[in-house]
Scaffold this motif. Structure first.
Motif, PDB file in Angstrom:
ATOM      1  N   LEU A 166      21.902  -1.273  -5.358  1.00 17.79           N
ATOM      2  CA  LEU A 166      21.125  -1.764  -4.425  1.00 17.79           C
ATOM      3  C   LEU A 166      19.679  -1.000  -4.426  1.00 17.79           C
ATOM      4  N   LEU A 167      19.987   0.558  -4.770  1.00 13.39           N
ATOM      5  CA  LEU A 167      18.939   1.357  -4.616  1.00 13.39           C
ATOM      6  C   LEU A 167      18.347   1.658  -5.901  1.00 13.39           C
TER       7      LEU A 167
ATOM      8  N   VAL B 123      12.172   3.807  -0.248  1.00 12.31           N
ATOM      9  CA  VAL B 123      11.640   3.842   1.196  1.00 12.31           C
ATOM     10  C   VAL B 123      10.383   3.119   1.543  1.00 12.31           C
ATOM     11  N   ALA B 124       9.339   3.337   0.618  1.00  8.73           N
ATOM     12  CA  ALA B 124       8.054   2.938   0.641  1.00  8.73           C
ATOM     13  C   ALA B 124       7.922   1.385   0.679  1.00  8.73           C
TER      14      ALA B 124
ATOM     15  N   ALA C  10       0.681  -1.080  -0.146  1.00 15.24           N
ATOM     16  CA  ALA C  10      -0.107  -0.046   0.126  1.00 15.24           C
ATOM     17  C   ALA C  10       0.668   1.276   0.017  1.00 15.24           C
ATOM     18  N   PRO C  11       1.780   1.331   0.781  1.00 10.31           N
ATOM     19  CA  PRO C  11       2.606   2.639   0.794  1.00 10.31           C
ATOM     20  C   PRO C  11       3.276   2.793  -0.643  1.00 10.31           C
ATOM     21  N   ALA C  12       3.666   1.851  -1.201  1.00 16.55           N
ATOM     22  CA  ALA C  12       4.398   1.941  -2.691  1.00 16.55           C
ATOM     23  C   ALA C  12       3.223   2.204  -3.567  1.00 16.55           C
TER      24      ALA C  12
ATOM     25  N   VAL D  67      17.621   8.468  -5.425  1.00 15.94           N
ATOM     26  CA  VAL D  67      17.357   7.135  -5.844  1.00 15.94           C
ATOM     27  C   VAL D  67      16.551   6.368  -4.538  1.00 15.94           C
ATOM     28  N   LEU D  68      16.765   6.706  -3.579  1.00 15.84           N
ATOM     29  CA  LEU D  68      16.152   6.217  -2.200  1.00 15.84           C
ATOM     30  C   LEU D  68      14.761   6.884  -2.004  1.00 15.84           C
TER      31      LEU D  68
END
Length: 329
Positions: A253-254, A204-205, A30-32, A189-190
């Motif tokens: 990674l990001l 982050v999401a 949901a956050p994404a 990118v984060l």
């Protein structure tokens, strides 16, 4: 005797079900989903809606009229496939292309193998790869975020960090120069505001949702951790040898779909190994293939291909790293 139900072992009851597991993953995503809609606006909401509705309708129709079984849409697995497929598509994807992807994901990658629990490939990734091969122009038409908080009403085409670096490295530019010219910082990118699929818009999401899954004990950390560790180690070694040509661990990674793939699709119960040690082998294989494609392949991204390849290896991994039988030394 009519009141008793006889079934094969094991007779273990747990307060979880397929529906509850799928619901937890949907909550984690949901956050994404919210962030992607905020950055891409109504266009992304349309892609998600078409994808989810198409997956649900296709599964309902096939189970009822082709397999002639009771509908399985109530377990929410089709809805989850729709959300994951949408997060793997560019926001500019036409609705009919989204429908074709949903048809392949549910009809071919899932129902053809017998439905949930019997498919060997992750349906959402299979649908995404099918669209990438069939409609490459649509699947590589990246739109930079210009939604509610993206900076303006007019969308414009923008390369992803991985594709931009791939193009500039092919032209002879150094990694540091390319990253600086493209204005890609680790902070950007984060947190978001980059071109790419909706699932790449905010790392982050995705990580917040993954923490929720860990707290709910829906997924185990071994598979994502082994993927991240493999990507970090390989990129550290190669970037140390030639920092002009190879990107470092943080960038790999990001960027791209690594977090979405590692946390939400590689951990799929059906298509991942059953044991922890098998999961580590599975994750290392995914990380290795991802980095080989990113560094030496023609595609800038390799997460989807890596997961599909390792999906095929899961039966062999389970055979080699099976659980010890009860009572055996």
């Amino acid at each position: 005797m009519d009141r008793f139900i006889v079934s094969p072992s094991p007779h273990i009851h747990a307060p979880v079900s397929t529906r509850s597991l799928m619901r937890d993953v949907l909550i984690a995503l949901a956050p994404a989903v919210v962030v992607s809609c905020l950055f891409y606006g109504w266009s992304e909401l349309l892609v998600i809606a078409v994808s989810v509705v198409s997956c649900v309708l296709v599964e309902w129709a096939l189970t009822r009229y082709v397999l002639r079984r009771p509908s399985t849409v109530g377990d929410l697995s089709a809805a989850l496939t729709g959300v994951l497929l949408a997060l793997n598509l560019p926001v500019s994807t036409p609705w009919w292309v989204v429908f074709v992807g949903a048809l392949f994901a549910i009809g071919v990658a899932k129902i053809t193998f017998g439905g949930l629990g019997q498919n060997i490939f992750n349906p959402a990734i299979a649908g995404r790869v099918f669209l990438l091969v069939s409609f490459p122009s649509y699947m590589t038409d990246w739109t930079a975020p210009q939604g509610l908080i993206g900076g303006g009403p007019d969308a414009f085409s923008g390369a992803t960090p991985l594709s931009a670096l791939k193009e500039q490295l092919a032209g002879g530019a150094a990694v540091d120069v390319s990253a600086l010219a493209s204005q890609y910082s680790y902070r950007s990118v984060l947190f978001a505001n980059l071109g790419g699929s909706a699932g790449e818009v905010c790392a982050v999401a995705l990580l917040v949702g993954f923490v929720y899954l860990l707290c709910r004990k829906v997924v185990k950390i071994w598979i994502p951790l082994s993927i991240f560790a493999t990507v970090a180690v390989i990129s550290l070694v190669f970037s140390s040898i030639d920092p002009v040509r190879f990107t470092g661990p943080l960038f790999n990674l990001l960027t791209g779909g690594l977090i979405l793939g590692a946390c939400y699709m590689a951990t799929d119960y059906v298509t991942s190994p059953m044991t922890s040690l098998g999961g580590i082998v599975y994750g290392v294989g995914i990380g290795l293939i991802v980095m080989m494609i990113r560094y030496f392949g023609s595609y800038p991204e390799g997460v989807s291909f890596a997961i599909l390849v390792m999906n095929m290896a899961v039966p062999l991994i389970d055979r080699g790293f099976h659980s010890r039988k009860f009572g055996r030394a």
